[in-house]
Structure formats: C-alpha cells, structure tokens
Design a protein around this motif. Structure first.
Motif, PDB file in Angstrom:
ATOM      1  N   ARG A  94      26.356  62.894  47.199  1.00 35.13           N
ATOM      2  CA  ARG A  94      26.430  63.733  48.387  1.00 35.13           C
ATOM      3  C   ARG A  94      26.823  62.938  49.626  1.00 35.13           C
ATOM      4  O   ARG A  94      27.643  63.390  50.429  1.00 35.13           O
ATOM      5  CB  ARG A  94      25.071  64.412  48.607  1.00 35.13           C
ATOM      6  N   LEU A  95      26.266  61.725  49.795  1.00 31.92           N
ATOM      7  CA  LEU A  95      26.451  60.981  51.036  1.00 31.92           C
ATOM      8  C   LEU A  95      27.623  59.998  51.027  1.00 31.92           C
ATOM      9  O   LEU A  95      28.248  59.764  52.060  1.00 31.92           O
ATOM     10  CB  LEU A  95      25.165  60.215  51.370  1.00 31.92           C
ATOM     11  N   ALA A  96      27.891  59.392  49.879  1.00 31.67           N
ATOM     12  CA  ALA A  96      28.879  58.309  49.821  1.00 31.67           C
ATOM     13  C   ALA A  96      30.288  58.703  50.260  1.00 31.67           C
ATOM     14  O   ALA A  96      30.948  57.896  50.925  1.00 31.67           O
ATOM     15  CB  ALA A  96      28.910  57.690  48.426  1.00 31.67           C
ATOM     16  N   PRO A  97      30.795  59.901  49.930  1.00 31.35           N
ATOM     17  CA  PRO A  97      32.164  60.217  50.343  1.00 31.35           C
ATOM     18  C   PRO A  97      32.381  60.179  51.862  1.00 31.35           C
ATOM     19  O   PRO A  97      33.476  59.888  52.329  1.00 31.35           O
ATOM     20  CB  PRO A  97      32.386  61.626  49.788  1.00 31.35           C
ATOM     21  N   GLU A  98      31.331  60.441  52.629  1.00 32.26           N
ATOM     22  CA  GLU A  98      31.453  60.351  54.084  1.00 32.26           C
ATOM     23  C   GLU A  98      30.978  58.990  54.587  1.00 32.26           C
ATOM     24  O   GLU A  98      31.625  58.359  55.417  1.00 32.26           O
ATOM     25  CB  GLU A  98      30.621  61.454  54.748  1.00 32.26           C
ATOM     26  N   LEU A  99      29.865  58.512  54.058  1.00 38.61           N
ATOM     27  CA  LEU A  99      29.269  57.258  54.503  1.00 38.61           C
ATOM     28  C   LEU A  99      30.148  56.047  54.175  1.00 38.61           C
ATOM     29  O   LEU A  99      30.344  55.160  55.008  1.00 38.61           O
ATOM     30  CB  LEU A  99      27.889  57.101  53.854  1.00 38.61           C
ATOM     31  N   GLY A 100      30.677  56.002  52.976  1.00 37.77           N
ATOM     32  CA  GLY A 100      31.475  54.862  52.534  1.00 37.77           C
ATOM     33  C   GLY A 100      32.650  54.554  53.448  1.00 37.77           C
ATOM     34  O   GLY A 100      32.779  53.428  53.946  1.00 37.77           O
ATOM     35  N   PRO A 101      33.535  55.517  53.712  1.00 38.19           N
ATOM     36  CA  PRO A 101      34.668  55.256  54.605  1.00 38.19           C
ATOM     37  C   PRO A 101      34.243  54.884  56.028  1.00 38.19           C
ATOM     38  O   PRO A 101      34.902  54.072  56.681  1.00 38.19           O
ATOM     39  CB  PRO A 101      35.449  56.571  54.591  1.00 38.19           C
ATOM     40  N   MET A 102      33.123  55.446  56.507  1.00 36.61           N
ATOM     41  CA  MET A 102      32.636  55.087  57.838  1.00 36.61           C
ATOM     42  C   MET A 102      32.248  53.612  57.880  1.00 36.61           C
ATOM     43  O   MET A 102      32.530  52.914  58.853  1.00 36.61           O
ATOM     44  CB  MET A 102      31.430  55.953  58.227  1.00 36.61           C
ATOM     45  N   ILE A 103      31.606  53.139  56.812  1.00 38.38           N
ATOM     46  CA  ILE A 103      31.168  51.745  56.766  1.00 38.38           C
ATOM     47  C   ILE A 103      32.356  50.806  56.584  1.00 38.38           C
ATOM     48  O   ILE A 103      32.443  49.766  57.234  1.00 38.38           O
ATOM     49  CB  ILE A 103      30.148  51.532  55.636  1.00 38.38           C
ATOM     50  N   THR A 104      33.258  51.155  55.695  1.00 39.16           N
ATOM     51  CA  THR A 104      34.328  50.225  55.316  1.00 39.16           C
ATOM     52  C   THR A 104      35.538  50.242  56.241  1.00 39.16           C
ATOM     53  O   THR A 104      36.417  49.392  56.100  1.00 39.16           O
ATOM     54  CB  THR A 104      34.798  50.505  53.873  1.00 39.16           C
ATOM     55  N   GLU A 105      35.588  51.156  57.207  1.00 38.68           N
ATOM     56  CA  GLU A 105      36.762  51.207  58.084  1.00 38.68           C
ATOM     57  C   GLU A 105      36.956  49.912  58.860  1.00 38.68           C
ATOM     58  O   GLU A 105      38.072  49.576  59.244  1.00 38.68           O
ATOM     59  CB  GLU A 105      36.696  52.406  59.028  1.00 38.68           C
ATOM     60  N   ASP A 106      35.878  49.158  59.072  1.00 34.42           N
ATOM     61  CA  ASP A 106      36.008  47.902  59.824  1.00 34.42           C
ATOM     62  C   ASP A 106      36.210  46.683  58.920  1.00 34.42           C
ATOM     63  O   ASP A 106      36.327  45.572  59.422  1.00 34.42           O
ATOM     64  CB  ASP A 106      34.782  47.689  60.709  1.00 34.42           C
ATOM     65  N   PHE A 107      36.253  46.850  57.605  1.00 38.27           N
ATOM     66  CA  PHE A 107      36.418  45.705  56.705  1.00 38.27           C
ATOM     67  C   PHE A 107      37.652  44.861  57.054  1.00 38.27           C
ATOM     68  O   PHE A 107      37.541  43.637  57.095  1.00 38.27           O
ATOM     69  CB  PHE A 107      36.483  46.153  55.241  1.00 38.27           C
ATOM     70  N   PRO A 108      38.818  45.454  57.316  1.00 39.91           N
ATOM     71  CA  PRO A 108      39.981  44.616  57.650  1.00 39.91           C
ATOM     72  C   PRO A 108      39.772  43.779  58.913  1.00 39.91           C
ATOM     73  O   PRO A 108      40.105  42.592  58.937  1.00 39.91           O
ATOM     74  CB  PRO A 108      41.121  45.622  57.821  1.00 39.91           C
ATOM     75  N   ALA A 109      39.209  44.365  59.960  1.00 44.12           N
ATOM     76  CA  ALA A 109      38.985  43.623  61.197  1.00 44.12           C
ATOM     77  C   ALA A 109      37.924  42.543  61.004  1.00 44.12           C
ATOM     78  O   ALA A 109      38.081  41.415  61.498  1.00 44.12           O
ATOM     79  CB  ALA A 109      38.572  44.573  62.320  1.00 44.12           C
TER      80      ALA A 109
END
Length: 149
Positions: free
Chosen positions: A112-127
């Motif tokens: 339920r949570l990962a599809p929204e939570l995951g991209p929010m967390i990982t959006e800064d991985f490149p920076a």
C-alpha cells in the motif's frame, strides 16, 4: 517488495569513498536531503543512527552491515514497512569505484505505501550520490597532494 537502485562511478578509490560514507556525522556535508545525521554510539552492526530528513521528524536506523571499503547498510521500521538502505562499493578494473545505492521496502504495509513512499525517498539518490562522490574525489586529490609535497 519495492526496490530501487542508483549506480554511479567515480575515479576515487574505494577507500576514499568509504572514508566519506563511513563518517556518518558528516553526511549532511554531501547529502542535502538530511538536516542532521548522528551516529548514536559506536560505528558497528547493531549501532543506531538518528537521521532527520529535511522538513521531517527524526528517524532511527539500525546499522545492519559494515564491510570496510565495500558496503554499508541500515534498516528503519515504521508504519508497517521496513526500509533497507545500502551502499555497495566495487573497485573498477582500471581504477575508481562503482557505487550502488539501493532501497528495498517491504513489510505488511509495503504494498500500500511503497509505490508512493519509495519514489519520494529515492528522488534524491542521484544528487546524494553526486555529493558523496565529489567529496570522495576531493579528499583523494588532497591526500595525493599531501603525499607529493
């Protein structure tokens, strides 16, 4: 389970990347998504780290893996999910290092949570990765300059 990886390469040797990655109290020097990061006790498996993401409440992570110059991982549990973060360092044949930053999300609420939570967390991985590698490269250049002086 939800998974995401970000991979980058640097001219810096694994020990230089490790020196920056393993200095948890200075993560905010290169990871702009964090207001603060504090190692709560010794740097060892089972140790804890308090991290405060920008604009959020602090979270406590447990260190799950330390392999000097090779790997660091921690785990955070909250709200029915487990977040497993890792950095894996691989020495490249011609010098330098490949770094893989990985997040896995599982647990009873992951579906339920990962599809929204995951991209929010990982959006800064490149920076964050760019900051980590830039710090490692600068430290290695400084080390070389001191050795040749």
């Amino acid at each position: 389970m939800w998974e995401h990886e970000h991979t980058a390469e640097t001219t810096a040797a694994p020990h230089a990347v490790w020196a920056v990655l393993g200095d948890l109290d200075r993560w905010t020097d290169w990871d702009t998504s964090m207001e603060s990061v504090t190692l709560d006790g010794p740097f060892e498996v089972g140790g804890t780290v308090t991290m405060t993401p920008v604009g959020q409440d602090p979270i406590v992570s447990v260190i799950t893996r330390i392999e000097e110059n090779r790997a660091y991982a921690d785990e955070t549990e909250f709200g029915g999910v487990t977040l497993r973060f890792s950095h894996t360092l691989t020495e490249l044949p011609d010098g330098g290092t490949r770094v893989v930053h990985r997040l896995e999300i599982d647990g009873p609420e992951a579906g339920r949570l990962a599809p929204e939570l995951g991209p929010m967390i990982t959006e800064d991985f490149p920076a964050a990765m760019a900051g980590l590698l830039a710090h490692a490269e600068r430290a290695e250049q400084s080390e070389r300059a001191e050795q040749s002086a």
